[in-house]
Design a protein around this motif. Structure first.
Motif, PDB file in Angstrom:
ATOM      1  N   LYS A  83       0.828  -1.198   0.000  1.00 42.83           N
ATOM      2  CA  LYS A  83       0.000   0.000   0.000  1.00 42.83           C
ATOM      3  C   LYS A  83       0.866   1.254   0.000  1.00 42.83           C
ATOM      4  N   GLU A  84       1.915   1.256   0.842  1.00 44.17           N
ATOM      5  CA  GLU A  84       2.791   2.416   0.943  1.00 44.17           C
ATOM      6  C   GLU A  84       3.561   2.641  -0.356  1.00 44.17           C
ATOM      7  N   GLY A  85       4.046   1.544  -0.935  1.00 48.18           N
ATOM      8  CA  GLY A  85       4.774   1.652  -2.194  1.00 48.18           C
ATOM      9  C   GLY A  85       3.888   2.147  -3.323  1.00 48.18           C
ATOM     10  N   TYR A  86       2.637   1.709  -3.306  1.00 48.51           N
ATOM     11  CA  TYR A  86       1.715   2.130  -4.355  1.00 48.51           C
ATOM     12  C   TYR A  86       1.379   3.613  -4.227  1.00 48.51           C
ATOM     13  N   ALA A  87       1.143   4.074  -3.006  1.00 51.73           N
ATOM     14  CA  ALA A  87       0.830   5.492  -2.793  1.00 51.73           C
ATOM     15  C   ALA A  87       1.982   6.372  -3.263  1.00 51.73           C
ATOM     16  N   ALA A  88       3.209   5.960  -2.955  1.00 51.34           N
ATOM     17  CA  ALA A  88       4.377   6.733  -3.397  1.00 51.34           C
ATOM     18  C   ALA A  88       4.484   6.720  -4.915  1.00 51.34           C
ATOM     19  N   PHE A  89       4.191   5.571  -5.520  1.00 55.64           N
ATOM     20  CA  PHE A  89       4.233   5.462  -6.982  1.00 55.64           C
ATOM     21  C   PHE A  89       3.231   6.417  -7.629  1.00 55.64           C
ATOM     22  N   LEU A  90       2.028   6.518  -7.073  1.00 55.19           N
ATOM     23  CA  LEU A  90       1.018   7.399  -7.662  1.00 55.19           C
ATOM     24  C   LEU A  90       1.478   8.851  -7.670  1.00 55.19           C
ATOM     25  N   GLU A  91       2.177   9.261  -6.631  1.00 56.77           N
ATOM     26  CA  GLU A  91       2.725  10.625  -6.602  1.00 56.77           C
ATOM     27  C   GLU A  91       3.679  10.834  -7.775  1.00 56.77           C
ATOM     28  N   GLU A  92       4.542   9.864  -8.009  1.00 59.46           N
ATOM     29  CA  GLU A  92       5.505   9.955  -9.115  1.00 59.46           C
ATOM     30  C   GLU A  92       4.786   9.932 -10.465  1.00 59.46           C
ATOM     31  N   TYR A  93       3.778   9.099 -10.552  1.00 68.43           N
ATOM     32  CA  TYR A  93       3.041   8.938 -11.814  1.00 68.43           C
ATOM     33  C   TYR A  93       2.333  10.244 -12.190  1.00 68.43           C
ATOM     34  N   VAL A  94       1.679  10.862 -11.204  1.00 65.64           N
ATOM     35  CA  VAL A  94       0.992  12.134 -11.472  1.00 65.64           C
ATOM     36  C   VAL A  94       1.990  13.194 -11.908  1.00 65.64           C
ATOM     37  N   GLU A  95       3.130  13.247 -11.255  1.00 65.12           N
ATOM     38  CA  GLU A  95       4.140  14.234 -11.613  1.00 65.12           C
ATOM     39  C   GLU A  95       4.655  13.987 -13.027  1.00 65.12           C
ATOM     40  N   ALA A  96       4.898  12.719 -13.368  1.00 64.15           N
ATOM     41  CA  ALA A  96       5.395  12.390 -14.708  1.00 64.15           C
ATOM     42  C   ALA A  96       4.373  12.724 -15.784  1.00 64.15           C
ATOM     43  N   SER A  97       3.097  12.618 -15.458  1.00 60.38           N
ATOM     44  CA  SER A  97       2.043  12.894 -16.443  1.00 60.38           C
ATOM     45  C   SER A  97       2.038  14.354 -16.879  1.00 60.38           C
ATOM     46  N   LYS A  98       2.612  15.230 -16.062  1.00 59.38           N
ATOM     47  CA  LYS A  98       2.619  16.657 -16.393  1.00 59.38           C
ATOM     48  C   LYS A  98       3.586  16.981 -17.529  1.00 59.38           C
ATOM     49  N   SER A  99       4.561  16.098 -17.744  1.00 61.33           N
ATOM     50  CA  SER A  99       5.559  16.364 -18.788  1.00 61.33           C
ATOM     51  C   SER A  99       5.534  15.339 -19.922  1.00 61.33           C
ATOM     52  N   ASN A 100       4.774  14.265 -19.748  1.00 63.01           N
ATOM     53  CA  ASN A 100       4.667  13.248 -20.800  1.00 63.01           C
ATOM     54  C   ASN A 100       3.213  13.150 -21.228  1.00 63.01           C
ATOM     55  N   PRO A 101       2.863  13.697 -22.390  1.00 62.47           N
ATOM     56  CA  PRO A 101       1.456  13.738 -22.809  1.00 62.47           C
ATOM     57  C   PRO A 101       0.853  12.372 -23.104  1.00 62.47           C
ATOM     58  N   THR A 102       1.682  11.344 -23.216  1.00 59.82           N
ATOM     59  CA  THR A 102       1.159  10.000 -23.467  1.00 59.82           C
ATOM     60  C   THR A 102       0.559   9.386 -22.200  1.00 59.82           C
ATOM     61  N   ILE A 103       1.033   9.817 -21.042  1.00 59.17           N
ATOM     62  CA  ILE A 103       0.562   9.252 -19.776  1.00 59.17           C
ATOM     63  C   ILE A 103      -0.845   9.754 -19.475  1.00 59.17           C
ATOM     64  N   ALA A 104      -1.743   8.809 -19.226  1.00 61.53           N
ATOM     65  CA  ALA A 104      -3.119   9.150 -18.885  1.00 61.53           C
ATOM     66  C   ALA A 104      -3.429   8.706 -17.459  1.00 61.53           C
ATOM     67  N   LEU A 105      -4.371   9.402 -16.833  1.00 57.92           N
ATOM     68  CA  LEU A 105      -4.801   9.073 -15.485  1.00 57.92           C
ATOM     69  C   LEU A 105      -6.019   8.163 -15.554  1.00 57.92           C
ATOM     70  N   LYS A 106      -5.987   7.074 -14.787  1.00 58.91           N
ATOM     71  CA  LYS A 106      -7.102   6.130 -14.827  1.00 58.91           C
ATOM     72  C   LYS A 106      -7.495   5.628 -13.443  1.00 58.91           C
ATOM     73  N   ASP A 107      -6.537   5.095 -12.688  1.00 59.70           N
ATOM     74  CA  ASP A 107      -6.872   4.508 -11.395  1.00 59.70           C
ATOM     75  C   ASP A 107      -7.584   5.532 -10.512  1.00 59.70           C
ATOM     76  N   ASN A 108      -8.697   5.116  -9.919  1.00 59.10           N
ATOM     77  CA  ASN A 108      -9.492   6.023  -9.101  1.00 59.10           C
ATOM     78  C   ASN A 108      -8.700   6.679  -7.973  1.00 59.10           C
ATOM     79  N   LEU A 109      -7.765   5.925  -7.397  1.00 60.32           N
ATOM     80  CA  LEU A 109      -7.041   6.444  -6.235  1.00 60.32           C
ATOM     81  C   LEU A 109      -6.122   7.611  -6.577  1.00 60.32           C
ATOM     82  N   ILE A 110      -5.884   7.843  -7.862  1.00 63.06           N
ATOM     83  CA  ILE A 110      -5.105   9.026  -8.266  1.00 63.06           C
ATOM     84  C   ILE A 110      -5.817  10.299  -7.815  1.00 63.06           C
ATOM     85  N   ASN A 111      -7.143  10.242  -7.719  1.00 64.50           N
ATOM     86  CA  ASN A 111      -7.879  11.427  -7.277  1.00 64.50           C
ATOM     87  C   ASN A 111      -7.556  11.804  -5.834  1.00 64.50           C
TER      88      ASN A 111
END
Length: 518
Positions: free
Chosen positions: A385-413
């Motif tokens: 759970k802890e590793g996943y939460a940290a990953f989501l932070e990185e994923y959201v940040e990466a999505s700001k500079s890579n237009p191919t990355i899309a947000l899907k998993d509900n917990l990203i909200n």
């Protein structure tokens, strides 16, 4: 009068205008102006099209000054501000705009207030405009109009959809809406996250697949879909969408949907019924995709990768990574929107962002789902759970500079909510959409709320799609977990029922075990 007929006024000598104004004293109705001009155009030395120009200006004035309510009814209606005028001269709008010379010939013009912006719209009515108006005014169904005109139903519905979009007609509100009773008004209860304009039939038309992935959730054998059964399902889906005031999308999948021997016939039937079409499958020869495009280009084609080359090929078979990369070039060359999906596990979580970089400028969209540990996926593991939460932070940040990355998993909200950023629609545009804005149907008609875990809600061949959707089982799944009911972001979240179920939780009482909201 000059504010109603400015162009007619500019076409007359002052003494002619005064003469007609004097004659108008007996009748104060604006409509009489055009009648009066029609008696004087020849003998009075006026321009021959002036009477039609007056009727056009009258119509525009009425449309502009009407006080209208644009509240949609439960059936298609004509824009209440609409003025439709039949003219015997063409190019009168162009004459008013740029001085282009009118010419004799029949033309219809529409004038109306746009129901959302209030802008006055004036334009020459197209054949589709006139068709859409006739259908609504006379109460003719799309199927009946298609039968009479010997055209696909999609051709008729396209005219209606265009009329709804441009404001000529008012579309009835969708009957598929979130029940938000008890929710405090906030960003997550915005109408965009509540009312469903498009309903998706995720249709697993075959269990046959040319791969044997290590996380496959269902390799069971099922009855083979017969073509007449498939046509019946499509026609039933069309009726369902009409009854709920939504547009329909059919996402063909499997197994590998292209391995179903009657795929092209099903695809063509769905196209003729006017559905948006998508394919969730495996790489295919270019010639095969060209044949599909010749019928109707899919709105997207989704393939899967499970990480970088070595890990992906361990999961999906030797050479699969290269085949997907080559296929993405084919899709781009054919103008098809490409989507790449990854199933996230403990073993590939560190490969998601590196893969996203490989897919930059290669795929149109890349995202992931968390593993549902059912079927063969039960042999794999999810991250902590802890590793996943940290990953989501990185994923959201990466999505700001890579237009191919899309947000899907509900917990990203949860991440966005913490950061004060705008929320997004979550997994399906409405948080968990299980049995809400989509259902999954298997080759034997068995329906599930979500394909990622066993969630039976009926059989569409026996009960119809409407019966399945309205079933108590479906209602229970779309209500989600009671533990999420008071959450401020519930309409765009709800966690993942598939993950919860695969970890042995009561999905109707307990929340997603990866949820990290306080």
């Amino acid at each position: 009068m000059e504010d109603i007929y400015p162009h007619c006024r500019s076409c007359m000598e002052p003494e002619k205008w005064d003469e007609i104004m004097e004659a108008m004293q007996e009748k104060q109705e604006p409509d009489f102006f055009a009648v009066l001009l029609s008696t004087r155009t020849v003998e009075g030395g006026l321009l021959p099209f002036l009477s039609d120009l007056a009727r056009l200006e009258e119509s525009i004035y009425r449309a502009k000054t009407k006080k209208c309510s644009f509240v949609p009814e439960d059936h298609p209606t004509v824009n209440p501000s609409l003025e439709l005028v039949r003219l015997s001269w063409k190019n009168l709008l162009a004459f008013m705009d740029s001085g282009k010379d009118p010419e004799e010939g029949q033309e219809f013009v529409v004038a109306f207030q746009h129901p959302r912006t209030g802008e006055l719209i004036t334009r020459v009515a197209s054949d589709d405009d006139l068709l859409a108006l006739k259908l609504v005014v006379e109460g003719i169904s799309s199927k009946e109009a298609a039968r009479q005109g010997k055209v696909p139903v999609a051709r008729v519905d396209s005219a209606l959809d265009h009329a709804f979009r441009n404001g000529l007609l008012l579309a009835p509100p969708s009957k598929i809406r979130r029940d938000l009773q008890g929710f405090p008004p906030n960003e997550a209860t915005d109408e965009a996250f509540v009312s469903v304009p498009v309903f998706t039939l995720q249709w697993h038309i075959t269990q046959v697949c040319d791969l044997h992935c290590k996380h496959c959730y269902d390799r069971s054998e099922r009855h083979f879909l017969q073509l007449p059964q498939g046509v019946k399902i499509l026609e039933d889906f069309y009726a369902f969408c009409k009854s709920r005031n939504v547009r329909g999308q059919v996402s063909f999948t499997g197994g590998n949907p292209l391995l179903y021997p009657r795929f092209m016939e099903l695809y063509r039937t769905a196209s003729n019924l006017g559905f948006a079409l998508a394919i969730l499958g495996n790489p295919a020869p270019r010639t095969r995709i060209e044949r599909i495009v010749a019928v109707e280009p899919p709105v997207f084609y989704q393939v899967s990768l499970e990480g970088l080359q070595r890990h992906n090929d361990e999961m999906r078979g030797q050479g699969h990574y290269d085949r997907v990369m080559t296929f993405l070039d084919v899709l781009r060359d054919l103008g098809i929107y490409s989507m790449v999906m990854l199933t996230l596990t403990k073993d590939n979580i560190d490969q998601v962002l590196p893969l996203a970089e490989k897919l930059r400028n290669k795929a149109d969209l890349f995202t992931f789902n968390r593993l549902s540990m059912v079927g063969e996926g039960a042999n794999l593991q999810l991250p902590s759970k802890e590793g996943y939460a940290a990953f989501l932070e990185e994923y959201v940040e990466a999505s700001k500079s890579n237009p191919t990355i899309a947000l899907k998993d509900n917990l990203i909200n949860i991440v966005l909510h913490r950061q004060g950023e705008d929320l997004f629609g979550g997994c399906t545009g409405y948080g968990c959409g299980a049995a809400f804005n989509f259902i999954c149907v298997l080759s034997d008609g068995e329906a599930h709320a979500c394909r990622k875990f066993p969630s039976p809600i009926g059989n569409v061949l026996e009960e119809g799609i409407g019966g399945v959707y309205d079933s108590s089982a479906a209602k229970r799944y779309r209500s989600g977990s009671a533990a999420c009911r008071e959450c401020p972001i519930r309409p765009v979240c709800g966690g993942c029922l598939a993950v919860s179920q695969s970890l042995g939780l009561n999905i109707f009482e307990e929340r997603d075990p990866f949820c990290f909201i306080p």
